[in-house]
Design a protein around this motif. Structure first.
Motif, short mmCIF file in Angstrom:
data_model
loop_
_atom_site.label_atom_id
_atom_site.label_comp_id
_atom_site.label_asym_id
_atom_site.label_seq_id
_atom_site.Cartn_x
_atom_site.Cartn_y
_atom_site.Cartn_z
N GLY A 56 20.96 -47.72 9.20
CA GLY A 56 21.11 -48.89 8.32
C GLY A 56 20.46 -50.21 8.41
N PHE A 57 20.23 -50.47 9.66
CA PHE A 57 19.75 -51.77 10.49
C PHE A 57 17.48 -51.79 10.00
CE2 PHE A 57 23.29 -53.67 11.90
CZ PHE A 57 22.19 -54.91 12.17
N SER A 58 17.41 -50.25 9.25
CA SER A 58 15.72 -50.23 9.44
C SER A 58 15.69 -50.87 7.83
CB SER A 58 15.99 -48.77 9.19
OG SER A 58 16.13 -47.87 10.64
N PHE A 59 15.93 -51.62 7.32
CA PHE A 59 15.49 -52.24 6.21
C PHE A 59 15.96 -53.62 6.15
CE2 PHE A 59 17.80 -48.20 4.67
CZ PHE A 59 16.99 -48.13 3.75
N LEU A 60 16.81 -54.36 7.07
CA LEU A 60 16.22 -55.68 7.87
C LEU A 60 15.11 -55.63 8.45
CD1 LEU A 60 19.03 -57.95 9.10
CD2 LEU A 60 16.75 -57.31 10.17
N LEU A 61 15.01 -54.18 9.62
CA LEU A 61 13.55 -54.65 10.09
C LEU A 61 12.31 -54.44 8.64
CD1 LEU A 61 14.93 -52.04 13.27
CD2 LEU A 61 14.51 -55.00 13.05
N GLY A 65 9.36 -57.67 9.11
CA GLY A 65 7.75 -57.26 9.36
C GLY A 65 6.49 -57.61 8.68
N THR A 66 7.86 -57.33 6.93
CA THR A 66 6.91 -57.41 5.74
C THR A 66 6.91 -59.07 5.81
OG1 THR A 66 8.81 -57.46 4.48
CG2 THR A 66 7.48 -55.69 4.50
N GLU A 67 7.64 -59.85 7.03
CA GLU A 67 6.46 -61.69 6.98
C GLU A 67 5.81 -61.98 7.49
OE1 GLU A 67 10.97 -63.17 8.01
OE2 GLU A 67 12.02 -62.71 6.06
N SER A 131 16.58 -56.71 1.38
CA SER A 131 17.23 -55.58 2.16
C SER A 131 18.72 -54.45 1.41
CB SER A 131 16.94 -55.70 3.49
OG SER A 131 18.34 -56.27 3.76
N THR A 132 19.15 -54.96 0.75
CA THR A 132 20.05 -55.44 0.89
C THR A 132 20.07 -54.20 -0.64
OG1 THR A 132 20.80 -56.83 -0.71
CG2 THR A 132 21.71 -56.45 1.12
N LEU A 133 19.69 -53.59 -1.28
CA LEU A 133 19.02 -52.97 -2.33
C LEU A 133 18.46 -52.23 -2.17
CD1 LEU A 133 19.06 -52.82 -6.03
CD2 LEU A 133 16.98 -54.38 -5.89
N ALA A 134 17.59 -52.06 -1.49
CA ALA A 134 16.14 -51.54 -0.90
C ALA A 134 17.30 -50.25 0.51
CB ALA A 134 15.52 -52.24 0.12
N GLY A 135 18.52 -50.59 0.80
CA GLY A 135 19.05 -49.34 1.68
C GLY A 135 20.21 -48.60 0.37
N LEU A 254 8.22 -57.16 16.53
CA LEU A 254 9.31 -56.55 17.81
C LEU A 254 9.44 -56.13 16.70
CD1 LEU A 254 11.04 -58.50 19.78
CD2 LEU A 254 9.45 -57.39 20.47
N SER A 255 10.16 -56.34 15.00
CA SER A 255 10.57 -55.26 13.76
C SER A 255 9.35 -54.16 14.01
CB SER A 255 10.68 -56.33 13.09
OG SER A 255 11.67 -57.15 13.27
N VAL A 256 8.45 -54.42 13.15
CA VAL A 256 8.25 -52.94 13.40
C VAL A 256 8.35 -52.43 15.02
CG1 VAL A 256 5.67 -52.09 13.10
CG2 VAL A 256 6.12 -53.87 11.95
#
Length: 365
Positions: A56-61, A65-67, A131-135, A254-256
Protein backbone atom coordinates in the motif's frame (compact mmCIF):
# COMPACT_ATOMS: atom_id res chain seq x y z
CA UNK A 1 18.51 -93.17 34.58
CA UNK A 2 17.29 -90.28 32.60
CA UNK A 3 16.79 -86.87 34.08
CA UNK A 4 13.22 -85.99 34.86
CA UNK A 5 11.52 -83.73 32.34
CA UNK A 6 10.33 -80.32 33.50
CA UNK A 7 6.64 -79.82 33.18
CA UNK A 8 5.55 -77.48 30.30
CA UNK A 9 2.88 -74.97 31.06
CA UNK A 10 -0.17 -74.73 28.88
CA UNK A 11 0.32 -71.01 28.34
CA UNK A 12 3.85 -71.38 26.98
CA UNK A 13 2.77 -74.17 24.71
CA UNK A 14 0.13 -72.03 23.06
CA UNK A 15 2.09 -68.74 22.95
CA UNK A 16 2.98 -67.53 19.45
CA UNK A 17 6.62 -67.23 18.45
CA UNK A 18 8.28 -63.84 18.95
CA UNK A 19 7.76 -61.47 16.03
CA UNK A 20 10.52 -61.19 13.47
CA UNK A 21 12.06 -57.71 13.37
CA UNK A 22 11.08 -55.88 10.19
CA UNK A 23 13.69 -55.57 7.48
CA UNK A 24 14.41 -51.92 6.78
CA UNK A 25 13.37 -50.95 3.29
CA UNK A 26 15.79 -49.45 0.83
CA UNK A 27 13.70 -46.29 0.43
CA UNK A 28 12.29 -45.00 3.72
CA UNK A 29 9.10 -43.02 3.58
CA UNK A 30 9.12 -39.24 3.70
CA UNK A 31 7.24 -39.23 6.99
CA UNK A 32 9.97 -41.24 8.64
CA UNK A 33 12.85 -39.05 7.54
CA UNK A 34 11.44 -35.60 6.81
CA UNK A 35 11.84 -33.10 9.64
CA UNK A 36 8.77 -31.61 11.18
CA UNK A 37 7.54 -28.48 9.40
CA UNK A 38 8.89 -25.36 11.07
CA UNK A 39 6.19 -23.01 12.20
CA UNK A 40 6.75 -19.36 11.20
CA UNK A 41 7.81 -17.11 14.05
CA UNK A 42 5.12 -14.55 13.22
CA UNK A 43 1.43 -15.31 12.95
CA UNK A 44 0.16 -15.18 9.37
CA UNK A 45 -2.21 -12.33 10.24
CA UNK A 46 0.72 -10.15 11.24
CA UNK A 47 2.56 -11.00 8.02
CA UNK A 48 -0.64 -10.36 6.03
CA UNK A 49 -0.96 -6.91 7.61
CA UNK A 50 2.71 -6.22 6.94
CA UNK A 51 2.37 -7.21 3.30
CA UNK A 52 -0.68 -4.97 2.90
CA UNK A 53 1.20 -2.01 4.38
CA UNK A 54 4.31 -2.60 2.27
CA UNK A 55 2.43 -2.76 -1.00
CA UNK A 56 0.00 0.00 0.00
CA UNK A 57 2.84 2.40 0.81
CA UNK A 58 4.68 1.56 -2.41
CA UNK A 59 2.81 4.26 -4.33
CA UNK A 60 3.85 6.87 -1.79
CA UNK A 61 7.46 5.68 -2.08
CA UNK A 62 7.30 5.98 -5.87
CA UNK A 63 6.00 9.53 -5.54
CA UNK A 64 8.77 10.53 -3.13
CA UNK A 65 11.40 8.78 -5.27
CA UNK A 66 10.43 10.72 -8.38
CA UNK A 67 11.02 13.98 -6.49
CA UNK A 68 14.75 13.29 -6.53
CA UNK A 69 15.33 10.95 -9.46
CA UNK A 70 14.11 10.38 -13.00
CA UNK A 71 11.40 7.72 -13.39
CA UNK A 72 13.72 5.22 -15.07
CA UNK A 73 16.23 5.72 -12.26
CA UNK A 74 13.54 5.00 -9.67
CA UNK A 75 12.62 1.81 -11.48
CA UNK A 76 16.23 0.71 -11.87
CA UNK A 77 16.95 1.39 -8.20
CA UNK A 78 13.94 -0.58 -6.96
CA UNK A 79 14.72 -3.52 -9.24
CA UNK A 80 18.35 -3.57 -8.17
CA UNK A 81 17.43 -3.55 -4.46
CA UNK A 82 14.66 -6.12 -4.92
CA UNK A 83 16.91 -8.42 -6.91
CA UNK A 84 19.57 -8.25 -4.18
CA UNK A 85 17.04 -9.49 -1.60
CA UNK A 86 15.86 -12.41 -3.75
CA UNK A 87 19.39 -13.38 -4.80
CA UNK A 88 20.35 -13.51 -1.13
CA UNK A 89 17.33 -15.72 -0.43
CA UNK A 90 18.27 -17.99 -3.34
CA UNK A 91 21.82 -18.29 -2.01
CA UNK A 92 20.61 -19.19 1.48
CA UNK A 93 18.32 -21.88 0.07
CA UNK A 94 20.95 -23.00 -2.46
CA UNK A 95 18.63 -22.59 -5.41
CA UNK A 96 19.96 -23.29 -8.89
CA UNK A 97 19.37 -21.04 -11.85
CA UNK A 98 17.39 -22.34 -14.83
CA UNK A 99 19.56 -24.11 -17.41
CA UNK A 100 17.32 -23.97 -20.45
CA UNK A 101 17.93 -21.15 -22.93
CA UNK A 102 14.25 -21.30 -23.83
CA UNK A 103 13.30 -20.67 -20.19
CA UNK A 104 15.60 -17.65 -20.06
CA UNK A 105 14.03 -16.33 -23.25
CA UNK A 106 10.51 -16.56 -21.80
CA UNK A 107 11.69 -15.04 -18.53
CA UNK A 108 13.07 -12.07 -20.48
CA UNK A 109 9.63 -11.36 -21.93
CA UNK A 110 8.00 -11.89 -18.53
CA UNK A 111 10.48 -9.46 -16.95
CA UNK A 112 9.47 -6.80 -19.47
CA UNK A 113 5.72 -7.32 -19.07
CA UNK A 114 5.60 -7.82 -15.31
CA UNK A 115 8.45 -5.65 -14.04
CA UNK A 116 10.36 -3.27 -16.30
CA UNK A 117 7.41 -1.83 -18.24
CA UNK A 118 4.73 -1.46 -15.53
CA UNK A 119 7.19 -0.24 -12.90
CA UNK A 120 8.43 2.45 -15.30
CA UNK A 121 4.91 3.44 -16.32
CA UNK A 122 3.87 3.93 -12.70
CA UNK A 123 6.96 6.04 -12.06
CA UNK A 124 6.22 8.26 -15.05
CA UNK A 125 2.51 8.41 -14.17
CA UNK A 126 3.20 9.71 -10.66
CA UNK A 127 5.05 12.70 -12.05
CA UNK A 128 1.64 14.18 -12.84
CA UNK A 129 -1.01 12.22 -10.90
CA UNK A 130 -1.37 11.70 -7.14
CA UNK A 131 -0.26 8.46 -5.55
CA UNK A 132 -3.84 7.82 -4.46
CA UNK A 133 -5.03 7.66 -8.06
CA UNK A 134 -2.10 5.43 -9.03
CA UNK A 135 -3.02 2.99 -6.27
CA UNK A 136 -6.61 2.84 -7.43
CA UNK A 137 -5.56 2.34 -11.05
CA UNK A 138 -3.40 -0.56 -9.89
CA UNK A 139 -6.52 -2.19 -8.42
CA UNK A 140 -8.01 -2.52 -11.91
CA UNK A 141 -5.62 -5.38 -12.78
CA UNK A 142 -8.18 -8.10 -11.95
CA UNK A 143 -10.67 -6.37 -14.24
CA UNK A 144 -8.22 -6.34 -17.16
CA UNK A 145 -7.38 -9.97 -16.36
CA UNK A 146 -11.03 -10.93 -16.50
CA UNK A 147 -11.49 -9.16 -19.84
CA UNK A 148 -8.42 -10.83 -21.31
CA UNK A 149 -9.32 -14.27 -19.97
CA UNK A 150 -12.45 -14.26 -22.11
CA UNK A 151 -10.26 -13.96 -25.21
CA UNK A 152 -6.97 -15.60 -24.30
CA UNK A 153 -7.88 -18.36 -21.86
CA UNK A 154 -10.51 -20.57 -23.44
CA UNK A 155 -10.63 -22.91 -20.43
CA UNK A 156 -11.39 -20.01 -18.11
CA UNK A 157 -15.05 -19.63 -19.02
CA UNK A 158 -16.66 -16.48 -17.58
CA UNK A 159 -19.81 -16.77 -15.47
CA UNK A 160 -22.61 -14.25 -15.28
CA UNK A 161 -21.37 -13.07 -11.90
CA UNK A 162 -17.86 -12.50 -13.19
CA UNK A 163 -19.08 -10.63 -16.27
CA UNK A 164 -21.24 -8.50 -13.98
CA UNK A 165 -18.19 -7.85 -11.84
CA UNK A 166 -16.34 -6.65 -14.93
CA UNK A 167 -19.07 -4.14 -15.68
CA UNK A 168 -19.29 -2.97 -12.07
CA UNK A 169 -15.52 -2.58 -11.88
CA UNK A 170 -15.25 -0.39 -14.95
CA UNK A 171 -18.20 1.66 -13.72
CA UNK A 172 -16.09 2.28 -10.63
CA UNK A 173 -13.17 3.35 -12.82
CA UNK A 174 -15.37 5.93 -14.54
CA UNK A 175 -16.51 7.15 -11.12
CA UNK A 176 -12.94 7.61 -9.95
CA UNK A 177 -12.05 9.50 -13.11
CA UNK A 178 -15.16 11.73 -12.92
CA UNK A 179 -16.49 10.83 -16.36
CA UNK A 180 -19.70 12.85 -15.88
CA UNK A 181 -17.54 15.97 -15.56
CA UNK A 182 -15.75 15.31 -18.82
CA UNK A 183 -12.61 14.22 -16.91
CA UNK A 184 -12.00 17.87 -16.02
CA UNK A 185 -8.92 18.46 -13.90
CA UNK A 186 -7.61 14.99 -14.70
CA UNK A 187 -4.19 14.44 -16.20
CA UNK A 188 -5.09 12.05 -18.99
CA UNK A 189 -1.54 11.00 -20.02
CA UNK A 190 -0.55 10.20 -16.44
CA UNK A 191 -3.78 8.34 -15.73
CA UNK A 192 -3.48 6.47 -19.00
CA UNK A 193 0.04 5.33 -18.13
CA UNK A 194 -1.14 4.08 -14.73
CA UNK A 195 -3.99 2.12 -16.32
CA UNK A 196 -1.64 0.76 -18.97
CA UNK A 197 0.71 -0.39 -16.21
CA UNK A 198 -2.11 -2.31 -14.54
CA UNK A 199 -3.01 -3.79 -17.93
CA UNK A 200 0.54 -5.10 -18.39
CA UNK A 201 0.17 -7.46 -15.44
CA UNK A 202 -2.58 -9.77 -16.76
CA UNK A 203 -0.89 -9.79 -20.18
CA UNK A 204 2.26 -10.98 -18.46
CA UNK A 205 0.37 -13.55 -16.38
CA UNK A 206 -1.18 -15.08 -19.48
CA UNK A 207 2.20 -15.22 -21.20
CA UNK A 208 3.85 -16.79 -18.15
CA UNK A 209 1.13 -19.36 -17.79
CA UNK A 210 1.42 -20.48 -21.39
CA UNK A 211 5.20 -20.54 -21.67
CA UNK A 212 6.78 -21.33 -18.29
CA UNK A 213 4.66 -24.17 -16.95
CA UNK A 214 6.60 -27.30 -16.03
CA UNK A 215 10.08 -25.82 -16.19
CA UNK A 216 11.22 -27.81 -13.16
CA UNK A 217 12.60 -24.71 -11.42
CA UNK A 218 11.27 -23.43 -8.12
CA UNK A 219 9.12 -20.34 -7.89
CA UNK A 220 11.85 -18.47 -6.03
CA UNK A 221 14.39 -19.30 -8.74
CA UNK A 222 12.11 -18.16 -11.54
CA UNK A 223 11.15 -14.97 -9.72
CA UNK A 224 14.73 -14.10 -8.83
CA UNK A 225 15.87 -14.78 -12.38
CA UNK A 226 13.05 -12.67 -13.76
CA UNK A 227 13.97 -9.72 -11.57
CA UNK A 228 17.62 -10.05 -12.57
CA UNK A 229 16.63 -9.82 -16.22
CA UNK A 230 14.38 -6.82 -15.56
CA UNK A 231 17.29 -5.10 -13.80
CA UNK A 232 19.50 -5.73 -16.82
CA UNK A 233 16.83 -4.29 -19.10
CA UNK A 234 16.64 -1.09 -17.06
CA UNK A 235 20.43 -0.91 -16.86
CA UNK A 236 20.46 -0.73 -20.66
CA UNK A 237 17.51 1.63 -21.08
CA UNK A 238 18.14 4.13 -18.27
CA UNK A 239 21.38 5.67 -19.66
CA UNK A 240 19.67 6.20 -23.01
CA UNK A 241 16.98 8.48 -21.55
CA UNK A 242 18.56 9.98 -18.44
CA UNK A 243 21.95 11.19 -17.30
CA UNK A 244 23.65 9.93 -14.17
CA UNK A 245 22.32 11.60 -11.01
CA UNK A 246 24.54 14.36 -9.69
CA UNK A 247 23.31 13.96 -6.12
CA UNK A 248 21.48 11.47 -3.97
CA UNK A 249 18.91 13.27 -1.82
CA UNK A 250 18.35 11.40 1.42
CA UNK A 251 14.57 10.98 1.42
CA UNK A 252 14.16 9.99 -2.27
CA UNK A 253 17.14 7.63 -1.98
CA UNK A 254 15.71 5.91 1.09
CA UNK A 255 12.32 5.71 -0.63
CA UNK A 256 13.78 3.94 -3.68
CA UNK A 257 15.76 1.52 -1.51
CA UNK A 258 12.70 0.73 0.62
CA UNK A 259 10.57 0.38 -2.49
CA UNK A 260 12.94 -2.26 -3.85
CA UNK A 261 14.11 -4.10 -0.74
CA UNK A 262 10.68 -4.18 0.92
CA UNK A 263 8.09 -3.77 -1.83
CA UNK A 264 9.86 -5.82 -4.51
CA UNK A 265 12.00 -8.19 -2.44
CA UNK A 266 10.76 -8.90 1.08
CA UNK A 267 7.09 -8.61 0.09
CA UNK A 268 7.50 -11.39 -2.47
CA UNK A 269 8.95 -13.70 0.18
CA UNK A 270 6.17 -12.79 2.61
CA UNK A 271 3.53 -13.45 0.01
CA UNK A 272 4.96 -16.87 -0.89
CA UNK A 273 4.88 -17.82 2.78
CA UNK A 274 1.25 -16.77 3.06
CA UNK A 275 0.29 -18.80 0.01
CA UNK A 276 1.92 -21.90 1.49
CA UNK A 277 0.37 -21.42 4.93
CA UNK A 278 -3.16 -20.14 4.31
CA UNK A 279 -3.62 -20.78 0.58
CA UNK A 280 -3.97 -18.46 -2.42
CA UNK A 281 -7.59 -17.52 -1.77
CA UNK A 282 -6.85 -15.94 1.60
CA UNK A 283 -3.50 -14.55 0.53
CA UNK A 284 -5.01 -12.73 -2.44
CA UNK A 285 -7.29 -10.75 -0.14
CA UNK A 286 -4.38 -8.36 0.33
CA UNK A 287 -5.40 -7.01 -3.09
CA UNK A 288 -8.37 -5.21 -1.55
CA UNK A 289 -6.33 -3.45 1.15
CA UNK A 290 -3.70 -1.96 -1.18
CA UNK A 291 -5.76 0.93 -2.66
CA UNK A 292 -7.22 1.74 0.77
CA UNK A 293 -3.75 2.04 2.33
CA UNK A 294 -2.38 3.88 -0.70
CA UNK A 295 -5.19 6.44 -0.46
CA UNK A 296 -4.79 6.91 3.28
CA UNK A 297 -1.02 7.30 2.96
CA UNK A 298 -1.27 9.81 0.13
CA UNK A 299 -3.79 11.98 1.94
CA UNK A 300 -2.22 11.81 5.40
CA UNK A 301 1.49 12.01 4.54
CA UNK A 302 1.60 13.79 1.19
CA UNK A 303 -1.39 16.09 1.66
CA UNK A 304 -3.05 14.94 -1.57
CA UNK A 305 -6.57 16.18 -2.20
CA UNK A 306 -9.41 13.69 -2.19
CA UNK A 307 -12.84 14.34 -3.69
CA UNK A 308 -15.87 12.21 -2.89
CA UNK A 309 -15.81 10.28 -6.17
CA UNK A 310 -12.32 8.87 -5.54
CA UNK A 311 -13.10 6.68 -2.49
CA UNK A 312 -16.58 5.86 -3.75
CA UNK A 313 -15.26 4.81 -7.14
CA UNK A 314 -12.44 2.85 -5.52
CA UNK A 315 -14.98 0.92 -3.45
CA UNK A 316 -16.98 0.10 -6.59
CA UNK A 317 -13.78 -1.03 -8.34
CA UNK A 318 -12.97 -3.39 -5.46
CA UNK A 319 -16.50 -4.83 -5.46
CA UNK A 320 -16.23 -5.49 -9.19
CA UNK A 321 -12.77 -7.02 -8.78
CA UNK A 322 -14.09 -9.31 -6.03
CA UNK A 323 -16.93 -10.47 -8.28
CA UNK A 324 -14.53 -11.27 -11.11
CA UNK A 325 -12.64 -13.55 -8.72
CA UNK A 326 -15.69 -15.59 -7.73
CA UNK A 327 -15.74 -19.14 -9.00
CA UNK A 328 -18.26 -21.97 -8.76
CA UNK A 329 -17.42 -24.65 -6.27
CA UNK A 330 -15.82 -27.70 -7.81
CA UNK A 331 -16.62 -31.20 -6.76
CA UNK A 332 -13.86 -33.73 -6.67
CA UNK A 333 -10.11 -33.33 -6.64
CA UNK A 334 -8.34 -31.09 -9.06
CA UNK A 335 -4.87 -31.46 -10.40
CA UNK A 336 -2.29 -29.18 -8.79
CA UNK A 337 -0.82 -26.38 -10.80
CA UNK A 338 2.70 -26.86 -12.14
CA UNK A 339 5.57 -25.88 -9.89
CA UNK A 340 6.75 -22.34 -10.29
CA UNK A 341 3.86 -21.12 -12.41
CA UNK A 342 0.73 -19.24 -11.62
CA UNK A 343 -2.23 -18.39 -13.67
CA UNK A 344 -3.49 -14.93 -13.67
CA UNK A 345 -3.10 -13.43 -10.28
CA UNK A 346 -2.44 -9.75 -9.89
CA UNK A 347 1.27 -9.24 -9.51
CA UNK A 348 4.27 -8.00 -11.36
CA UNK A 349 6.68 -10.77 -10.57
CA UNK A 350 6.37 -14.40 -11.50
CA UNK A 351 3.46 -15.70 -9.46
CA UNK A 352 3.53 -18.75 -7.21
CA UNK A 353 1.54 -21.93 -7.70
CA UNK A 354 -2.14 -21.14 -7.88
CA UNK A 355 -5.23 -21.66 -10.03
CA UNK A 356 -5.58 -20.19 -13.44
CA UNK A 357 -8.19 -17.52 -13.27
CA UNK A 358 -7.07 -15.59 -10.22
CA UNK A 359 -4.50 -16.26 -7.68
CA UNK A 360 -2.50 -15.19 -4.78
CA UNK A 361 -0.36 -12.55 -6.38
CA UNK A 362 -1.79 -9.19 -5.55
CA UNK A 363 -0.99 -6.24 -7.75
CA UNK A 364 2.36 -4.96 -6.61
CA UNK A 365 2.89 -1.38 -7.80
Amino acid sequence: MSAPCEPRSTASASAPPPPVPPVPSAAPTASAWAPAARRPALDWRIRFAGLSLIWGFSFLLIKVGTEGFAPFQVTFGRLLAGTAVLVAAMAVRRERLPRSARTWGHLTVAALLLNALPFSLFSYAELTIPSTLAGICNATSPLWGMALSVVALSEDRPTRRRVAGLGVGFLGVLTVLGAWQGFSGLDLPGTGMALLASFCYPVGWIYVRRTLAGTGSSTLTLTGSQLCLATVQLAVVTPLFTSAPTSFPLLPTLSVLALGALGTGLAVLLQYGLVQEVGPTTAQMVTYFIPVIATAAGVALLGEQLSWNTPVGALVVLVGAALTQSRPRRTGATAPAPEGISPAAPAPVLPPVEPAGRGARPPQP
